[in-house]
Write a protein that holds these residues in place. Structure first.
Motif, PDB file in Angstrom:
ATOM      1  N   ASP A   1      -4.057  41.215  24.373  1.00  0.00           N
ATOM      2  CA  ASP A   1      -4.079  42.065  23.174  1.00  0.00           C
ATOM      3  C   ASP A   1      -2.639  42.432  22.806  1.00  0.00           C
ATOM      4  O   ASP A   1      -2.177  43.547  23.006  1.00  0.00           O
ATOM      5  CB  ASP A   1      -4.915  43.316  23.437  1.00  0.00           C
ATOM      6  CG  ASP A   1      -5.012  44.219  22.222  1.00  0.00           C
ATOM      7  OD1 ASP A   1      -4.671  43.778  21.105  1.00  0.00           O
ATOM      8  OD2 ASP A   1      -5.424  45.382  22.407  1.00  0.00           O
ATOM      9  N   ALA A   2      -1.923  41.450  22.261  1.00  0.00           N
ATOM     10  CA  ALA A   2      -0.484  41.593  22.005  1.00  0.00           C
ATOM     11  C   ALA A   2      -0.154  42.744  21.066  1.00  0.00           C
ATOM     12  O   ALA A   2       0.867  43.420  21.236  1.00  0.00           O
ATOM     13  CB  ALA A   2       0.074  40.283  21.445  1.00  0.00           C
ATOM     14  N   ASN A   3      -0.987  43.016  20.074  1.00  0.00           N
ATOM     15  CA  ASN A   3      -0.674  44.081  19.119  1.00  0.00           C
ATOM     16  C   ASN A   3      -1.277  45.424  19.505  1.00  0.00           C
ATOM     17  O   ASN A   3      -1.125  46.408  18.804  1.00  0.00           O
ATOM     18  CB  ASN A   3      -1.084  43.685  17.694  1.00  0.00           C
ATOM     19  CG  ASN A   3      -2.579  43.526  17.534  1.00  0.00           C
ATOM     20  OD1 ASN A   3      -3.353  43.799  18.452  1.00  0.00           O
ATOM     21  ND2 ASN A   3      -2.987  43.057  16.357  1.00  0.00           N
ATOM     22  N   GLY A   4      -1.996  45.476  20.620  1.00  0.00           N
ATOM     23  CA  GLY A   4      -2.521  46.733  21.138  1.00  0.00           C
ATOM     24  C   GLY A   4      -3.618  47.371  20.303  1.00  0.00           C
ATOM     25  O   GLY A   4      -3.854  48.576  20.408  1.00  0.00           O
ATOM     26  N   ASP A   5      -4.359  46.576  19.525  1.00  0.00           N
ATOM     27  CA  ASP A   5      -5.403  47.147  18.676  1.00  0.00           C
ATOM     28  C   ASP A   5      -6.762  47.236  19.373  1.00  0.00           C
ATOM     29  O   ASP A   5      -7.755  47.611  18.763  1.00  0.00           O
ATOM     30  CB  ASP A   5      -5.525  46.367  17.369  1.00  0.00           C
ATOM     31  CG  ASP A   5      -6.054  44.947  17.541  1.00  0.00           C
ATOM     32  OD1 ASP A   5      -6.225  44.507  18.704  1.00  0.00           O
ATOM     33  OD2 ASP A   5      -6.269  44.279  16.513  1.00  0.00           O
ATOM     34  N   GLY A   6      -6.808  46.891  20.655  1.00  0.00           N
ATOM     35  CA  GLY A   6      -8.068  46.955  21.390  1.00  0.00           C
ATOM     36  C   GLY A   6      -8.962  45.756  21.170  1.00  0.00           C
ATOM     37  O   GLY A   6     -10.110  45.752  21.605  1.00  0.00           O
ATOM     38  N   LYS A   7      -8.447  44.735  20.519  1.00  0.00           N
ATOM     39  CA  LYS A   7      -9.199  43.510  20.258  1.00  0.00           C
ATOM     40  C   LYS A   7      -8.287  42.323  20.528  1.00  0.00           C
ATOM     41  O   LYS A   7      -7.083  42.409  20.357  1.00  0.00           O
ATOM     42  CB  LYS A   7      -9.648  43.450  18.794  1.00  0.00           C
ATOM     43  CG  LYS A   7     -10.503  44.610  18.357  1.00  0.00           C
ATOM     44  CD  LYS A   7     -10.731  44.545  16.869  1.00  0.00           C
ATOM     45  CE  LYS A   7     -11.360  45.842  16.383  1.00  0.00           C
ATOM     46  NZ  LYS A   7     -11.376  45.893  14.924  1.00  0.00           N
ATOM     47  N   VAL A   8      -8.891  41.218  20.923  1.00  0.00           N
ATOM     48  CA  VAL A   8      -8.124  39.988  21.123  1.00  0.00           C
ATOM     49  C   VAL A   8      -8.553  38.999  20.054  1.00  0.00           C
ATOM     50  O   VAL A   8      -9.691  38.526  20.053  1.00  0.00           O
ATOM     51  CB  VAL A   8      -8.347  39.400  22.534  1.00  0.00           C
ATOM     52  CG1 VAL A   8      -7.645  38.059  22.682  1.00  0.00           C
ATOM     53  CG2 VAL A   8      -7.861  40.374  23.601  1.00  0.00           C
ATOM     54  N   SER A   9      -7.636  38.720  19.150  1.00  0.00           N
ATOM     55  CA  SER A   9      -7.929  37.775  18.074  1.00  0.00           C
ATOM     56  C   SER A   9      -7.854  36.347  18.613  1.00  0.00           C
ATOM     57  O   SER A   9      -7.343  36.097  19.707  1.00  0.00           O
ATOM     58  CB  SER A   9      -6.907  37.937  16.942  1.00  0.00           C
ATOM     59  OG  SER A   9      -5.630  37.496  17.386  1.00  0.00           O
ATOM     60  N   GLU A  10      -8.352  35.422  17.813  1.00  0.00           N
ATOM     61  CA  GLU A  10      -8.272  34.018  18.205  1.00  0.00           C
ATOM     62  C   GLU A  10      -6.813  33.608  18.389  1.00  0.00           C
ATOM     63  O   GLU A  10      -6.473  32.879  19.325  1.00  0.00           O
ATOM     64  CB  GLU A  10      -8.949  33.138  17.151  1.00  0.00           C
ATOM     65  CG  GLU A  10      -8.995  31.681  17.540  1.00  0.00           C
ATOM     66  CD  GLU A  10      -9.774  30.825  16.542  1.00  0.00           C
ATOM     67  OE1 GLU A  10      -9.766  29.598  16.721  1.00  0.00           O
ATOM     68  OE2 GLU A  10     -10.395  31.371  15.616  1.00  0.00           O
ATOM     69  N   GLN A  11      -5.929  34.095  17.515  1.00  0.00           N
ATOM     70  CA  GLN A  11      -4.495  33.776  17.617  1.00  0.00           C
ATOM     71  C   GLN A  11      -3.913  34.336  18.915  1.00  0.00           C
ATOM     72  O   GLN A  11      -3.181  33.648  19.617  1.00  0.00           O
ATOM     73  CB  GLN A  11      -3.737  34.353  16.405  1.00  0.00           C
ATOM     74  CG  GLN A  11      -2.233  34.188  16.488  1.00  0.00           C
ATOM     75  CD  GLN A  11      -1.792  32.731  16.508  1.00  0.00           C
ATOM     76  OE1 GLN A  11      -2.417  31.880  15.875  1.00  0.00           O
ATOM     77  NE2 GLN A  11      -0.743  32.428  17.246  1.00  0.00           N
ATOM     78  N   GLU A  12      -4.241  35.590  19.259  1.00  0.00           N
ATOM     79  CA  GLU A  12      -3.746  36.178  20.501  1.00  0.00           C
ATOM     80  C   GLU A  12      -4.262  35.399  21.704  1.00  0.00           C
ATOM     81  O   GLU A  12      -3.521  35.130  22.658  1.00  0.00           O
ATOM     82  CB  GLU A  12      -4.165  37.649  20.618  1.00  0.00           C
ATOM     83  CG  GLU A  12      -3.418  38.574  19.683  1.00  0.00           C
ATOM     84  CD  GLU A  12      -4.016  39.965  19.644  1.00  0.00           C
ATOM     85  OE1 GLU A  12      -3.241  40.935  19.587  1.00  0.00           O
ATOM     86  OE2 GLU A  12      -5.266  40.092  19.657  1.00  0.00           O
ATOM     87  N   PHE A  13      -5.539  35.042  21.657  1.00  0.00           N
ATOM     88  CA  PHE A  13      -6.146  34.300  22.757  1.00  0.00           C
ATOM     89  C   PHE A  13      -5.474  32.938  22.922  1.00  0.00           C
ATOM     90  O   PHE A  13      -5.106  32.538  24.025  1.00  0.00           O
ATOM     91  CB  PHE A  13      -7.648  34.126  22.507  1.00  0.00           C
ATOM     92  CG  PHE A  13      -8.382  33.515  23.656  1.00  0.00           C
ATOM     93  CD1 PHE A  13      -8.866  34.312  24.687  1.00  0.00           C
ATOM     94  CD2 PHE A  13      -8.589  32.152  23.721  1.00  0.00           C
ATOM     95  CE1 PHE A  13      -9.547  33.750  25.759  1.00  0.00           C
ATOM     96  CE2 PHE A  13      -9.263  31.580  24.787  1.00  0.00           C
ATOM     97  CZ  PHE A  13      -9.739  32.385  25.809  1.00  0.00           C
ATOM     98  N   ALA A  14      -5.298  32.228  21.802  1.00  0.00           N
ATOM     99  CA  ALA A  14      -4.724  30.881  21.846  1.00  0.00           C
ATOM    100  C   ALA A  14      -3.263  30.886  22.296  1.00  0.00           C
ATOM    101  O   ALA A  14      -2.812  29.958  22.966  1.00  0.00           O
ATOM    102  CB  ALA A  14      -4.846  30.208  20.482  1.00  0.00           C
ATOM    103  N   SER A  15      -2.532  31.935  21.956  1.00  0.00           N
ATOM    104  CA  SER A  15      -1.102  31.956  22.276  1.00  0.00           C
ATOM    105  C   SER A  15      -0.800  32.497  23.669  1.00  0.00           C
ATOM    106  O   SER A  15       0.331  32.408  24.133  1.00  0.00           O
ATOM    107  CB  SER A  15      -0.336  32.760  21.224  1.00  0.00           C
ATOM    108  OG  SER A  15      -0.719  34.121  21.286  1.00  0.00           O
ATOM    109  N   SER A  16      -1.785  33.030  24.348  1.00  0.00           N
ATOM    110  CA  SER A  16      -1.571  33.595  25.679  1.00  0.00           C
ATOM    111  C   SER A  16      -1.855  32.549  26.748  1.00  0.00           C
ATOM    112  O   SER A  16      -2.991  32.307  27.117  1.00  0.00           O
ATOM    113  CB  SER A  16      -2.481  34.818  25.873  1.00  0.00           C
ATOM    114  OG  SER A  16      -2.294  35.346  27.164  1.00  0.00           O
ATOM    115  N   MET A  17      -0.798  31.927  27.244  1.00  0.00           N
ATOM    116  CA  MET A  17      -0.946  30.888  28.270  1.00  0.00           C
ATOM    117  C   MET A  17       0.116  31.068  29.364  1.00  0.00           C
ATOM    118  O   MET A  17       0.974  30.211  29.556  1.00  0.00           O
ATOM    119  CB  MET A  17      -0.828  29.508  27.640  1.00  0.00           C
ATOM    120  CG  MET A  17      -1.987  29.161  26.738  1.00  0.00           C
ATOM    121  SD  MET A  17      -1.925  27.455  26.160  1.00  0.00           S
ATOM    122  CE  MET A  17      -0.738  27.599  24.845  1.00  0.00           C
TER     123      MET A  17
END
Length: 144
Positions: A97-113
């Motif tokens: 949850d890179a932006n700290g909004d309490g949700k993991v977007s598809e973009q956040e999920f895809a970029s976290s490796m």
């Protein structure tokens, strides 16, 4: 169990590579572990040996029977591992949850490796066989 979770996490991060490496398929790993005579098949004798090892592990006091106390102990160990896995999952989710909004977007999920980044030692955005082997060895050494 720790090793299994680390390896599972690595494989999740490297899922696209799994198709290229058939030996990493779960069925193949099970076959390699149980097939003690190397004939690429699991015989009834080999399966019996697995069951005997499992029985000895459950029969903690070695009295030749598995009693309720031993089963409860096994259940507790499983629950402890499940609780630890839940905690790791929650921690991993919070890091995604890179932006700290309490949700993991598809973009956040895809970029976290992070495991891919760790394995990509030369930083070229690709994983060579040597890089994958190095990370697998590191994880295996850490688990022991």
């Amino acid at each position: 169990m720790k090793r299994s979770l680390l390896i599972a996490a690595l494989l999740i991060g490297l899922a696209p590579l799994c198709a290229a490496q058939a030996q990493d398929m779960p069925g193949q790993r099970i076959l390699q572990r149980i097939d003690t005579n190397g004939d690429d098949a699991i015989s009834k004798d080999e399966m019996t040996a697995v069951r005997e090892r499992r029985f000895r592990r459950l029969d903690r006091n070695g009295d030749g029977v598995i009693d309720e106390k031993e089963i409860e102990s096994a259940r507790d160990a499983i629950m402890d591992r499940a609780d630890a896995a839940q905690a790791r999952l929650g921690s991993r989710w919070r890091r995604m949850d890179a932006n700290g909004d309490g949700k993991v977007s598809e973009q956040e999920f895809a970029s976290s490796m992070p495991l891919f980044d760790l394995a990509d030692r030369d930083g070229d955005g690709k994983l060579s066989g040597d890089e994958i082997a190095s990370v697998r060895k590191l994880i295996a050494d850490h688990a022991n």
